[in-house]
Structure formats: C-alpha cells, structure tokens
Write a protein that holds these residues in place. Structure first.
Motif, PDB file in Angstrom:
ATOM      1  N   TYR A  55      66.693   6.066  77.484  1.00 15.73           N
ATOM      2  CA  TYR A  55      66.421   5.453  76.188  1.00 15.73           C
ATOM      3  C   TYR A  55      65.991   4.003  76.391  1.00 15.73           C
ATOM      4  N   SER A  89      53.638  13.494  67.854  1.00 14.69           N
ATOM      5  CA  SER A  89      54.955  12.913  67.613  1.00 14.69           C
ATOM      6  C   SER A  89      56.054  13.967  67.524  1.00 14.69           C
ATOM      7  N   THR A 114      61.793  16.496  73.333  1.00 13.37           N
ATOM      8  CA  THR A 114      62.377  15.611  74.338  1.00 13.37           C
ATOM      9  C   THR A 114      63.880  15.480  74.113  1.00 13.37           C
ATOM     10  N   ILE A 123      55.058   5.773  63.253  1.00  9.09           N
ATOM     11  CA  ILE A 123      55.233   7.058  63.941  1.00  9.09           C
ATOM     12  C   ILE A 123      55.712   8.095  62.927  1.00  9.09           C
ATOM     13  N   LEU A 157      57.141  11.651  61.680  1.00  9.75           N
ATOM     14  CA  LEU A 157      58.050  12.712  62.114  1.00  9.75           C
ATOM     15  C   LEU A 157      57.851  13.952  61.253  1.00  9.75           C
ATOM     16  N   PHE A 170      66.504   9.017  69.116  1.00  9.64           N
ATOM     17  CA  PHE A 170      66.781  10.142  70.014  1.00  9.64           C
ATOM     18  C   PHE A 170      68.241  10.577  69.933  1.00  9.64           C
ATOM     19  N   ALA A 206      57.195   1.110  74.110  1.00  4.29           N
ATOM     20  CA  ALA A 206      58.571   1.596  73.971  1.00  4.29           C
ATOM     21  C   ALA A 206      59.595   0.483  74.163  1.00  4.29           C
ATOM     22  N   TYR A 229      64.451   3.228  69.404  1.00  9.89           N
ATOM     23  CA  TYR A 229      64.207   4.557  69.969  1.00  9.89           C
ATOM     24  C   TYR A 229      65.525   5.218  70.347  1.00  9.89           C
ATOM     25  N   TRP A 283      55.657  21.127  68.709  1.00  7.39           N
ATOM     26  CA  TRP A 283      56.408  20.150  69.503  1.00  7.39           C
ATOM     27  C   TRP A 283      55.968  20.088  70.964  1.00  7.39           C
ATOM     28  N   GLU A 304      56.637  16.123  69.569  1.00 11.11           N
ATOM     29  CA  GLU A 304      57.158  16.298  70.927  1.00 11.11           C
ATOM     30  C   GLU A 304      58.430  15.474  71.143  1.00 11.11           C
ATOM     31  N   LEU A 305      58.635  14.446  70.316  1.00 15.22           N
ATOM     32  CA  LEU A 305      59.858  13.648  70.421  1.00 15.22           C
ATOM     33  C   LEU A 305      61.091  14.528  70.229  1.00 15.22           C
ATOM     34  N   THR A 315      52.124   2.959  76.782  1.00 15.60           N
ATOM     35  CA  THR A 315      53.278   3.532  76.095  1.00 15.60           C
ATOM     36  C   THR A 315      54.589   2.970  76.632  1.00 15.60           C
TER      37      THR A 315
END
Length: 325
Positions: free
Chosen positions: A192, A178, A184, A167, A169, A235, A284, A231, A174, A180-181, A280
């Motif tokens: 999470y 990716s 979020t 993934i 970054l 986040f 995750a 994850y 956004w 868009e993470l 997805t």
C-alpha cells in the motif's frame, strides 16, 4: 436521438443503462463487437470509429445530444501515438461532426489528469490546466489537448460541457481499467501507499453527466469526485468487503522506484505492458486533493454516494459476476 461514443467502457455502459431507464432513444458506436451488458439489445448500435470521419458522420445524423466517452487510458510510454490519435484527433472529429450536424449539446468525458493533478501543495479545482510541471503522463497531456478541441467547438457555436472525473469505481471488467483495483484487493496484494487522490462511484459520474446534459449549463467544466482518501484506505475497505487480508506493507518511494524499473525490464522481455510504470508509481505516492464544490453549486440537488457504500455495493456485484465465495 442520443449518441454515445465509448459505449463499451465502464462509464459508457452505465450511462446507457441509465438513459434506458428514462426511455431515451439511444444510438451507440462500437468498433468490433456489440457488447452484451443489460439493456444492450434496446440500443441502436452503429459500427463506427471516432478516427473514421465517414462512419462517425453517419452515426451523427439525426442526433440531438452526444456523450463523448471514447478514449484510451494508458500510462505506457509506447502508447504515446495511440493516445494522441484517439484522445485528441478523435475528439476533434467528434466536435467537427457535432458542428456539421448542428447537435444541440455535447458532453465530453475528460479527466482530472487534464487539470495537472500533480499539485501537492494546493487543492485542485476547475480553474487549473495541464502543464508539463503539473503532470507526469502523456495521457494527461492528451486529455488536456482534447479539451482544447471542445473549447474550440464552443468558440464556434457548439453547446458543450466537460466533466473531469477522478478515479472511477464500478463493477466493470476487473481485468482492466479501474475495476482491476478490486481484483488486486481480492488477490490480497500486500503493498500500500499513503498517497491520496479522489474516487467516485460510476453511478455518480453518470448521474452528473445526465444532469448537466439536461440543464442549460454550457461552456463549463466540472470535477466529479466523491471523496479524497488514501490508497491504503481504499484497498483496506475493498479487502474487508471480500473477506480478504488488507494490504500491510508500505511502498516507500525507494521501493516504488525499484519496482517500476523491474517492471519495465520485465515488460521489454515479455512484450507485455508493465503493471507499474514510472508515472503510476509517482502518482500513487502523491497526495492530491480535489475540490468538488463547483458541481454541487451548479446542480444543488446532486448528492454523492458515500464511498464506503459504493465499495460495499460494487464488491457485491463483482462477487455475483465472477461467482466469488
């Protein structure tokens, strides 16, 4: 002359900016509108589609190096046909055009999805390939089939190398991909998972791509991954950089199963792509670890940027871009 496909995406746009710093002559393809990122005015833009053989061959004339970054990334079941055409047939066309015009080298941006990333009991390396048992997405299947087109080209004499990023970054749009993470996290999404995967800065992906292109390495594929983290860690770091509340509610497998079904129903009623799909949701939750040692052996001077630094820098770029407090 260097040709870049998929130049409007996160990887393609950052690649072009890196090549421009090296005073490289660049030609890039676009389909509908020329992008407006920094340095775009110094690029020779050619309107072409990798599914349009005539326009693609015209773009390929006089080119010595090709970075094939164009692809569709989607986990929506209704995108199956589009994924097949763009990712597989489009790559086939690029490979054929490279062979026809005797391009010196092709670098293909694949994905770890092509390795069959649902392998929770073993670390993933470059010797692995997609199988129905190790992948839960049509996207992964199409990237695997696209790689097969590149290997076919290598068998026919094409000098080529493949990269398989995790993934990625970066401070892109956004509203999609990716990047868009980060949105979020900024919006204080409360949920999470303890799922684990690899993450890498787009700048490191570009650095690896340029290093491999300018080497004598051919007929190899490389995982590009800085670190394997949860994850939740990702986040939390993003939220802290934005001064926002970190995620605090654990998404159990049961909750995830309920949510993706609700999203599917919502998508059918609204006509919009669901925010979460069965694929997805499963990804995750999975704990997947990637071995990044092969690239470091072939490019011994290469060093990954720490993810903590990447997240801090990207958050800063996004704050400026979207005028965030």
């Amino acid at each position: 002359m260097i040709l870049v496909t998929g130049a409007t995406g996160l990887v393609g746009s950052h690649l072009i900016q890196s090549l421009l710093q090296q005073q490289q002559p660049i030609r890039a393809t676009y389909r509908s509108a020329i992008p407006s990122f920094t340095g775009a005015e110094k690029v020779e833009w050619v309107q072409a589609d990798i599914l349009d053989i005539i326009s693609l061959e015209q773009a390929m004339q006089g080119v010595k190096q090709v970075y094939h970054c164009a692809a569709i990334v989607s986990f929506h079941p209704k995108q199956k046909e589009t994924l097949q055409h763009t990712n597989v047939n489009g790559t086939e066309n690029v490979v054929n055009a490279c062979l026809l015009y005797h391009v010196e080298k092709l670098l293909f941006v694949s994905s770890v999805a092509a390795l069959g990333r649902i392998r929770e009991k073993e670390t993933i390396n470059e010797t692995m390939y997609w199988t129905p048992e190790t992948s839960n997405s049509e996207y992964g299947k199409t990237k695997y089939l696209a790689e097969m087109e590149v290997w076919r080209g290598i068998g026919e004499g094409l000098n080529a190398v493949i990269v398989n990023p995790v993934i990625i970054l970066g401070a892109g749009d956004w509203e999609k991909g990716s990047s868009e993470l980060f949105k979020t996290a900024y919006k204080e999404f409360p949920w999470y998972t303890e799922g684990v995967t690899g993450f890498v800065d787009v700048a490191d992906v570009v650095k690896a791509m340029v290093g491999l292109m300018n080497s004598n390495i051919s007929g190899e594929r490389f995982i590009i991954s800085a670190e394997n983290i949860t994850y939740r860690q990702l986040f939390t770091s993003m939220a802290q950089c934005f001064g926002k509340r970190p995620p605090h509610r654990n998404v159990t497998p049961l909750i995830a199963a309920i949510v993706w079904r609700l999203e599917a129903v919502k998508g059918m009623l609204s006509g919009k792509a669901p925010l979460l799909t069965k694929e997805t949701a499963h990804t995750a939750q999975a704990k997947v670890y990637f071995d990044n040692s092969k690239l470091l052996k072939f490019l011994p001077d290469f060093r990954y940027k720490a993810l903590s630094s990447s997240i801090t820098d990207i958050c800063g770029e996004l704050k400026k871009k979207y005028q965030l407090p």
